[in-house]
Design a protein around this motif. Structure first.
Motif, PDB file in Angstrom:
ATOM      1  N   THR A  88      -9.164  69.851  33.284  1.00 25.55           N
ATOM      2  CA  THR A  88     -10.729  69.747  33.237  1.00 25.55           C
ATOM      3  C   THR A  88     -10.992  70.955  32.160  1.00 25.55           C
ATOM      4  N   LYS A  89     -10.305  72.119  32.070  1.00 26.68           N
ATOM      5  CA  LYS A  89     -10.695  72.963  31.051  1.00 26.68           C
ATOM      6  C   LYS A  89     -10.754  72.466  29.690  1.00 26.68           C
ATOM      7  N   ARG A  90      -9.583  71.452  29.355  1.00 28.69           N
ATOM      8  CA  ARG A  90      -9.461  70.515  28.243  1.00 28.69           C
ATOM      9  C   ARG A  90     -10.535  69.832  28.101  1.00 28.69           C
ATOM     10  N   LEU A  91     -11.026  69.181  29.069  1.00 32.08           N
ATOM     11  CA  LEU A  91     -12.167  68.236  28.974  1.00 32.08           C
ATOM     12  C   LEU A  91     -13.503  69.105  28.709  1.00 32.08           C
ATOM     13  N   HIS A  92     -13.581  70.171  29.388  1.00 32.81           N
ATOM     14  CA  HIS A  92     -14.644  70.954  29.112  1.00 32.81           C
ATOM     15  C   HIS A  92     -14.765  71.403  27.418  1.00 32.81           C
ATOM     16  N   HIS A  93     -13.680  71.753  26.851  1.00 26.76           N
ATOM     17  CA  HIS A  93     -13.739  72.121  25.325  1.00 26.76           C
ATOM     18  C   HIS A  93     -14.194  70.879  24.643  1.00 26.76           C
ATOM     19  N   ARG A  94     -13.704  69.798  24.936  1.00 29.43           N
ATOM     20  CA  ARG A  94     -13.696  68.507  24.077  1.00 29.43           C
ATOM     21  C   ARG A  94     -15.080  68.156  24.455  1.00 29.43           C
ATOM     22  N   MET A  95     -15.905  68.230  25.620  1.00 27.51           N
ATOM     23  CA  MET A  95     -17.254  67.904  25.686  1.00 27.51           C
ATOM     24  C   MET A  95     -18.078  68.696  24.934  1.00 27.51           C
ATOM     25  N   HIS A  96     -17.604  70.033  24.316  1.00 25.00           N
ATOM     26  CA  HIS A  96     -18.209  70.872  23.271  1.00 25.00           C
ATOM     27  C   HIS A  96     -17.746  70.471  21.943  1.00 25.00           C
ATOM     28  N   GLY A  97     -17.041  69.355  21.789  1.00 23.86           N
ATOM     29  CA  GLY A  97     -16.560  69.282  20.363  1.00 23.86           C
ATOM     30  C   GLY A  97     -15.639  69.732  20.080  1.00 23.86           C
ATOM     31  N   SER A  98     -14.591  70.539  21.069  1.00 23.65           N
ATOM     32  CA  SER A  98     -13.460  71.372  20.332  1.00 23.65           C
ATOM     33  C   SER A  98     -12.156  70.720  20.937  1.00 23.65           C
ATOM     34  N   ALA A  99     -11.076  70.989  20.118  1.00 26.54           N
ATOM     35  CA  ALA A  99      -9.791  70.455  20.476  1.00 26.54           C
ATOM     36  C   ALA A  99      -9.389  71.204  21.746  1.00 26.54           C
ATOM     37  N   GLY A 100      -9.744  72.468  22.250  1.00 30.56           N
ATOM     38  CA  GLY A 100      -9.302  73.167  23.359  1.00 30.56           C
ATOM     39  C   GLY A 100      -7.911  73.525  23.167  1.00 30.56           C
ATOM     40  N   ASP A 101      -7.071  73.315  24.152  1.00 29.35           N
ATOM     41  CA  ASP A 101      -5.467  73.417  23.967  1.00 29.35           C
ATOM     42  C   ASP A 101      -4.562  72.293  23.210  1.00 29.35           C
ATOM     43  N   GLY A 102      -5.371  71.322  22.735  1.00 29.09           N
ATOM     44  CA  GLY A 102      -4.852  69.998  22.094  1.00 29.09           C
ATOM     45  C   GLY A 102      -3.941  69.192  22.878  1.00 29.09           C
ATOM     46  N   ALA A 126     -15.053  63.382  55.561  1.00 24.83           N
ATOM     47  CA  ALA A 126     -15.484  63.945  57.180  1.00 24.83           C
ATOM     48  C   ALA A 126     -16.840  64.861  57.081  1.00 24.83           C
ATOM     49  N   THR A 127     -17.330  65.020  55.952  1.00 24.86           N
ATOM     50  CA  THR A 127     -18.329  65.967  55.844  1.00 24.86           C
ATOM     51  C   THR A 127     -19.775  65.383  55.415  1.00 24.86           C
ATOM     52  N   VAL A 128     -19.729  64.315  54.796  1.00 30.78           N
ATOM     53  CA  VAL A 128     -20.858  63.507  54.263  1.00 30.78           C
ATOM     54  C   VAL A 128     -21.163  62.348  55.356  1.00 30.78           C
ATOM     55  N   ALA A 129     -22.489  61.701  55.165  1.00 33.86           N
ATOM     56  CA  ALA A 129     -22.824  60.906  56.118  1.00 33.86           C
ATOM     57  C   ALA A 129     -23.705  59.829  55.402  1.00 33.86           C
ATOM     58  N   PRO A 130     -23.648  58.453  55.732  1.00 27.41           N
ATOM     59  CA  PRO A 130     -24.827  57.501  55.247  1.00 27.41           C
ATOM     60  C   PRO A 130     -26.173  58.436  55.319  1.00 27.41           C
ATOM     61  N   GLY A 131     -26.757  58.169  54.297  1.00 24.84           N
ATOM     62  CA  GLY A 131     -28.116  58.654  54.498  1.00 24.84           C
ATOM     63  C   GLY A 131     -28.224  60.272  53.586  1.00 24.84           C
ATOM     64  N   ASP A 132     -27.139  60.650  53.266  1.00 30.98           N
ATOM     65  CA  ASP A 132     -27.032  61.710  52.567  1.00 30.98           C
ATOM     66  C   ASP A 132     -27.095  61.561  50.912  1.00 30.98           C
ATOM     67  N   VAL A 133     -27.251  62.433  50.042  1.00 31.83           N
ATOM     68  CA  VAL A 133     -27.198  62.424  48.744  1.00 31.83           C
ATOM     69  C   VAL A 133     -26.394  63.273  48.239  1.00 31.83           C
ATOM     70  N   VAL A 134     -25.376  62.866  47.369  1.00 33.65           N
ATOM     71  CA  VAL A 134     -24.336  63.836  46.932  1.00 33.65           C
ATOM     72  C   VAL A 134     -24.684  64.272  45.357  1.00 33.65           C
ATOM     73  N   ILE A 135     -24.657  65.272  44.973  1.00 38.40           N
ATOM     74  CA  ILE A 135     -24.869  65.753  43.347  1.00 38.40           C
ATOM     75  C   ILE A 135     -23.221  66.282  43.212  1.00 38.40           C
ATOM     76  N   ILE A 136     -22.955  65.669  42.023  1.00 36.15           N
ATOM     77  CA  ILE A 136     -21.462  66.310  41.625  1.00 36.15           C
ATOM     78  C   ILE A 136     -21.786  66.885  40.464  1.00 36.15           C
ATOM     79  N   HIS A 137     -21.098  68.036  40.269  1.00 38.73           N
ATOM     80  CA  HIS A 137     -21.487  68.861  39.049  1.00 38.73           C
ATOM     81  C   HIS A 137     -20.209  68.941  37.989  1.00 38.73           C
ATOM     82  N   ASP A 138     -20.462  68.288  36.744  1.00 37.39           N
ATOM     83  CA  ASP A 138     -19.278  68.543  35.769  1.00 37.39           C
ATOM     84  C   ASP A 138     -18.178  67.785  36.026  1.00 37.39           C
ATOM     85  N   PRO A 139     -17.500  67.672  35.173  1.00 37.77           N
ATOM     86  CA  PRO A 139     -16.101  67.115  34.967  1.00 37.77           C
ATOM     87  C   PRO A 139     -15.348  67.098  36.031  1.00 37.77           C
ATOM     88  N   GLN A 140     -14.952  68.295  36.577  1.00 38.72           N
ATOM     89  CA  GLN A 140     -13.854  68.517  37.555  1.00 38.72           C
ATOM     90  C   GLN A 140     -14.134  67.730  38.839  1.00 38.72           C
TER      91      GLN A 140
END
Length: 475
Positions: A88-102, A126-140
């Motif tokens: 996911t750090k590799r994805l982070h770099h590439r989403m910034h336009g960089s090769a990262g670790d290659g 086991a934590t969420v239920a219908p009616g909730d809203v889930v916000i997922i942050h970033d690629p990880q």
């Protein structure tokens, strides 16, 4: 997967920083609409770390205020191994336009990514239920969207990274991410609209700039004695012994500066009156700590009596950043090669993270004491350290990249370096502020005004209300 415990902060607390007309709108219009629209629903945030980095800090700001507004809000952190975070750090770099670790983004990487998130999804069920809203942050944790959607729960994906100009690296990252997002996400939130790939539907795209908590230990008022005492205690400057340095925790209880920084330098610490140039960020290649050091040594040091502080978190404390130790080692190796007179005026500082709020108070003191705060990033989704320094009226020199240009207008409330790799331009901007304290103070005053106008929590809460209600309506 584990849950971060959250308190509740009444929005009325913002009265000390938010203008009265905006506070009344928040209390009389925004908060009631949010409560009514989300009544009976939980808003569940999922990210990759509880400490270190901008995403965790943003959640620490907004979520307690959301709870204080009467909305049930929760925060979950995924559990993953080192290989997952390297990917996911590799994805982070590439989403910034960089090769990262290659490294590759092939079938085996997909398999491991999906396996880790499948294991997390079993706990999430086991934590969420219908009616909730889930916000997922970033690629990880993005790969959780399919499972969440299959449970009939609306999905919001919040992307905190990106670049305006796409290249082969960004294309590879988005090709990897697209199957986990496009079929399942009800609303996308980016820091800049230019960061969104062209396959994101315009009617699901929202833009929200991050905000800071003016009451948090990182931004709360701090008198000069506490600033000097804090930096003297942790070892960054030479200050006489004083009473225990205290700060106010987010829940109002008193906190004390107890721990020390790991400091690499030769010779004595700079004195109280020595000008400090400081960059405070993760040990990440895109933050370009190496470039800051060389720019200072080659183009600032000989013309001033200033010292440079490169400060980041203790490298073992940020779980989702496997490169930190390697970057710190590279900076240390380069520091060792400096001539002795240069080494004596450059210090590398790892700030303690045993107590997150204590860490924030130390950063607060350093930003307030610095003669110039710099953020010479090669790429930057937004740059919360810039906002924080602006709020403290600090003179700032930063790269004209990413979300930084949405904060700083060159020559008005800070100085922008058009080419972050141009060390001479960077050095000239820093030297100019060190040589003209009156101009530096004026830039700092304007920076504070801009931070209050655009980057306090009331603006973000209103926009998030629109996003959540839109996602629920679409689902």
């Amino acid at each position: 997967m584990f849950e971060v415990r959250l308190g509740a902060r009444p929005p009325e607390d913002l009265a000390v920083a938010v203008p009265q007309d905006r506070l009344r709108r928040l209390l009389d219009e925004v908060a009631p609409r949010m409560r009514d629209g989300l009544q009976g629903h939980s808003v569940v945030n999922i990210n990759s770390t509880a400490t270190g980095g901008g995403v965790a800090e943003m959640l620490q700001v907004l979520l307690p205020f959301t709870r204080g507004a009467g909305v049930d809000t929760r925060w979950l952190v995924v559990d993953a191994d080192a290989d997952f975070f390297a990917l996911t750090k590799r994805l982070h770099h590439r989403m910034h336009g960089s090769a990262g670790d290659g490294g590759p983004l092939g079938p085996s990487e997909r398999e491991h990514y999906e396996q880790v998130l499948h294991e997390n999804s079993e706990q999430l069920a086991a934590t969420v239920a219908p009616g909730d809203v889930v916000i997922i942050h970033d690629p990880q944790p993005a790969g959780l969207a399919a499972a969440v959607k299959s449970w009939g729960i609306p999905v919001v994906w919040r992307c905190h990274v990106g670049v305006e100009e796409q290249n082969e690296h960004t294309k590879g990252a988005w090709d990897f991410m697209r199957p986990y997002l496009e079929p399942y996400v009800d609303a996308y939130v980016f820091t800049r609209s230019e960061y969104a790939p062209d396959w994101v539907p315009k009617d699901r795209l929202f833009v929200i700039k991050p905000s800071i908590d003016p009451l948090a230990p990182k931004n709360q008022p701090m008198d000069a004695q506490t600033v000097v005492g804090t930096l003297g205690h942790v070892g960054i400057i030479d200050a006489p012994p004083s009473e225990p340095m205290m700060f106010a925790r987010s829940d109002g209880s008193p906190g004390r500066i107890r721990h020390f920084a790991d400091v690499i330098r030769t010779g004595p610490a700079p004195g109280i009156d020595s000008p400090l140039v400081a960059q405070i960020s993760r040990w990440d290649p895109l933050k370009d700590m190496l470039g800051v050091m060389h720019g200072f040594v080659e183009h600032v040091l000989d013309g001033t009596d200033a010292h440079l502080v490169l400060a980041g978190p203790v490298v073992s404390a940020v779980a989702d950043d496997p490169e930190a130790a390697e970057v710190l080692e590279q900076v240390f190796a380069a520091w060792r090669q400096l001539r002795h007179t240069a080494r004596s005026r450059v210090q590398l500082v790892c700030l303690p993270l045993t107590d997150v709020e204590e860490n924030a108070a130390i950063v607060n003191a350093l930003q307030r004491h610095a003669s110039v705060v710099v953020q010479k990033s090669l790429a930057e989704g937004f740059g919360l350290t810039v906002t924080e320094a602006m709020y403290k009226s600090a003179p700032i020199v930063a790269s004209a990249v990413g979300g930084i240009v949405d904060q700083i207008t060159d020559g008005v409330n800070g100085r922008l370096v058009a080419d972050p790799t141009d060390l001479a331009e960077f050095g000239a901007a820093v030297s100019g502020l060190l040589e003209d304290p009156a101009a530096a103070r004026e830039l700092g005053r304007a920076a504070h005004e801009r931070a209050v106008a655009d980057f306090l929590p009331d603006t973000s809460l209103e926009l998030w209300q629109e996003v959540l209600i839109s996602a629920m309506g679409r689902a």
